[in-house]
Design an enzyme around this catalytic site. Structure first.
Site, PDB file in Angstrom:
ATOM      1  N   GLY A 134       0.979  -0.939  -0.053  1.00  0.00           N
ATOM      2  CA  GLY A 134       0.053   0.048   0.132  1.00  0.00           C
ATOM      3  C   GLY A 134       0.793   1.220   0.067  1.00  0.00           C
ATOM      4  CB  THR A 135       0.420   4.702   1.083  1.00  0.00           C
ATOM      5  OG1 THR A 135      -0.775   4.920   0.272  1.00  0.00           O
ATOM      6  CG2 THR A 135       1.269   5.908   1.303  1.00  0.00           C
ATOM      7  CB  THR A 136       5.474   2.280   0.951  1.00  0.00           C
ATOM      8  OG1 THR A 136       4.886   1.132   0.853  1.00  0.00           O
ATOM      9  CG2 THR A 136       6.702   1.998   1.735  1.00  0.00           C
TER      10      THR A 136
ATOM     11  N   GLY B 148       2.169   0.285   3.787  1.00  0.00           N
ATOM     12  CA  GLY B 148       3.289  -0.397   3.263  1.00  0.00           C
ATOM     13  C   GLY B 148       4.648  -0.434   4.184  1.00  0.00           C
TER      14      GLY B 148
END
Length: 208
Positions: free
Chosen positions: A55-57, A186
């Site tokens: 996901g968003t990292t 993430g």
């Protein structure tokens, strides 16, 4: 008097045989349901199998030459990927950067608001705001809006008179100082890479 309605009927139906009619009105495509005694368990396992493990990292760390900030560029709306080219690293001023994780609208608005306040501080005090001051300013603003549904997970990274600075700030007003952070769904994977043997070796090389 009897009306002749034969002209209103489709001519093709009169010319087609029974076999042709079966071909015309054939049933739609079908699929077989898995032959499994525990169908609910099968469905949950199938969902987990196709569920993306990322996901968003966003990642930032301080090293001997300065500070490094990195992020992915994918934005999602539930299970739908809305964009593959989102800028999740936001410039607050030429010496300050903010990362975006959580609600895109919340992050963009409050980073833009922080940029305005940093500029006003610079005009009033004839000097740039420090990384510590900018992160504290954002944390105080978000703390005043806690419990109101904001979704912000950000890092404030930059360079000031004391050198590189890195802070984590969230929508509840929390604020942490550190040398490396990862934020987003993430982030466990990013921390896993950093904490691995290869990651530790690369980290030591950057520090020396």
């Amino acid at each position: 008097m009897k009306l002749d309605l034969s002209g209103l009927e489709p001519a093709t139906l009169h010319q087609l045989s029974n076999d042709d009619l079966c071909d015309v009105f054939s049933p739609g495509p079908s699929f077989k349901i898995p032959n499994d005694a525990d169908f609910d368990g099968f469905q949950k396992a199938a969902v987990q199998m196709v569920k993306p493990a990322k996901g968003t990292t966003t990642l930032a760390f301080i090293f001997k030459e300065g500070i490094m900030v990195a992020a992915d560029s994918r934005a999602s709306m539930g299970g739908y990927i809305s964009s593959q080219s989102v800028k999740k690293i936001i410039e607050i001023n030429p010496y300050l950067l903010g990362t975006m994780a959580g609600g895109a609208a919340d992050c963009q608005f409050w980073h833009r608001n922080l940029g305005i306040k940093c500029r006003l501080h610079e005009l009033a005090n004839k000097r740039r705001i420090s990384v510590t001051g900018a992160s504290k300013l954002l944390a105080n603003i978000l703390y005043s809006y806690r419990g109101m549904g904001l979704s912000v997970g950000t890092m404030i990274a930059g360079w000031d008179e004391t050198g590189p600075g890195l802070y984590y700030v969230d929508s509840e007003g929390g604020r942490l100082k550190g040398t490396r952070f990862s934020v987003g769904s993430g982030s466990p994977y990013a921390y896993g890479v950093l904490d691995s043997t290869a990651g530790i070796c690369q980290w030591k090389k950057l520090q020396n």
